[in-house]
Scaffold this active site. Structure first.
Site, PDB file in Angstrom:
ATOM      1  N   ASP A   7       0.917  -1.170  -0.021  1.00 22.50           N
ATOM      2  CA  ASP A   7      -0.219  -0.079  -0.032  1.00 22.50           C
ATOM      3  C   ASP A   7       0.972   1.229  -0.026  1.00 22.50           C
ATOM      4  OD1 ASP A   7      -2.113   1.613   0.252  1.00 22.50           O
ATOM      5  OD2 ASP A   7      -2.114   1.637   2.351  1.00 22.50           O
ATOM      6  N   GLU A  67      -0.867  -1.441  -4.959  1.00 23.02           N
ATOM      7  CA  GLU A  67      -2.398  -0.931  -5.204  1.00 23.02           C
ATOM      8  C   GLU A  67      -2.226   0.286  -6.282  1.00 23.02           C
ATOM      9  OE1 GLU A  67      -5.668   0.634  -2.143  1.00 23.02           O
ATOM     10  OE2 GLU A  67      -3.839   1.997  -1.966  1.00 23.02           O
ATOM     11  N   ASP A 139      -2.746   0.776   6.822  1.00 17.87           N
ATOM     12  CA  ASP A 139      -1.839   0.521   5.780  1.00 17.87           C
ATOM     13  C   ASP A 139      -1.315  -0.884   5.408  1.00 17.87           C
ATOM     14  OD1 ASP A 139      -0.040   0.872   8.084  1.00 17.87           O
ATOM     15  OD2 ASP A 139       0.658   2.670   7.359  1.00 17.87           O
TER      16      ASP A 139
END
Length: 180
Positions: A7, A67, A139
C-alpha cells in the site's frame, strides 16, 4: 503461492506477505515502512525502495501486488504517490519478481465484497480471513488485502479473470449511473 502486497505512501508504505496453501491463507508478515519524517522526498523514496527490496529478498514472494494510483483532490499528493509507486515497481522488477496491480475498489470488492468499504471494514475482514490475533493498522491491512485479492484472482484461468474484470467494470458503471 506467496504474495507481497504493498500500500504505497510517502510517509508510510504498508506491506503484507500472505501465503496460500490449498484453500488456506496465512499471514507471513505485515507492517509498514516509515522513513524519518525530516527526510526529503528523494531520500524517503530511496529508503522505502531499499527496505521493500530487502523484504522481497527475505520473504521471497512469487508476486508483488501494488495498489493502483487513485486520483486525489490534491495534484501534489497524486504525483508524490506516483513517485512512491514507481520506486516500488523498480524494487520489484530489479529482483525479478512478477508485479500485479489492482485498484482500491477491486481490492475492497475482493476482500470485503463491497468496493466502497471503509479502511476499518477492510482491516476487520483481513483480520478474520487471516485469523490474526489483532487488527492490523490500516496501511498494513490494505497491503494484506491486496495480497489476498491477488491470491483470489490467481485461482482463475485467464478467461475467467477477464470475465471477472469485465463484470466489475460493468458494476462500477452501473453504480455511477445510479448516483446521477
Amino acid at each position: 503461492m506467496r504474495v507481497l502486497g504493498l500500500d504505497p505512501g510517502s510517509r508510510r508504505t504498508g506491506y503484507g506477505i500472505v501465503e496460500r496453501s490449498g484453500n488456506r491463507f496465512a499471514c507471513v508478515a505485515h507492517g509498514a515502512v516509515a522513513p524519518k519524517p525530516r527526510l526529503d522526498l528523494p531520500h524517503r523514496l530511496h529508503e522505502i525502495a531499499a527496505r521493500i527490496g530487502a523484504l522481497i529478498e527475505d520473504g521471497r514472494p512469487e508476486c508483488v501486488v501494488i495498489e493502483k494510483a487513485f486520483y486525489h483532490e490534491s495534484v501534489h499528493s497524486t504525483l508524490v504517490l506516483g513517485h512512491v509507486r514507481g520506486a516500488l515497481l523498480v524494487a520489484a522488477v530489479q529482483r525479478g519478481v512478477e508485479v500485479a496491480e489492482y485498484s482500491p475498489r477491486e481490492i475492497k470488492l475482493s476482500v470485503v465484497g463491497n468496493g466502497g468499504a471503509t479502511k476499518e471494514q477492510v482491516a476487520l475482514m483481513v483480520r478474520r480471513l487471516l485469523a490474526l490475533g489483532t487488527t492490523p493498522q490500516s496501511d498494513a491491512a490494505v497491503a494484506l488485502a491486496a495480497a489476498v485479492c491477488h491470491l483470489h484472482r490467481a485461482r482463475f484461468t485467464p478467461p475467467a479473470r477477464a470475465a471477472s474484470a469485465a463484470a466489475e467494470r460493468l458494476a462500477a458503471l452501473l453504480a455511477r449511473g445510479a448516483r446521477r
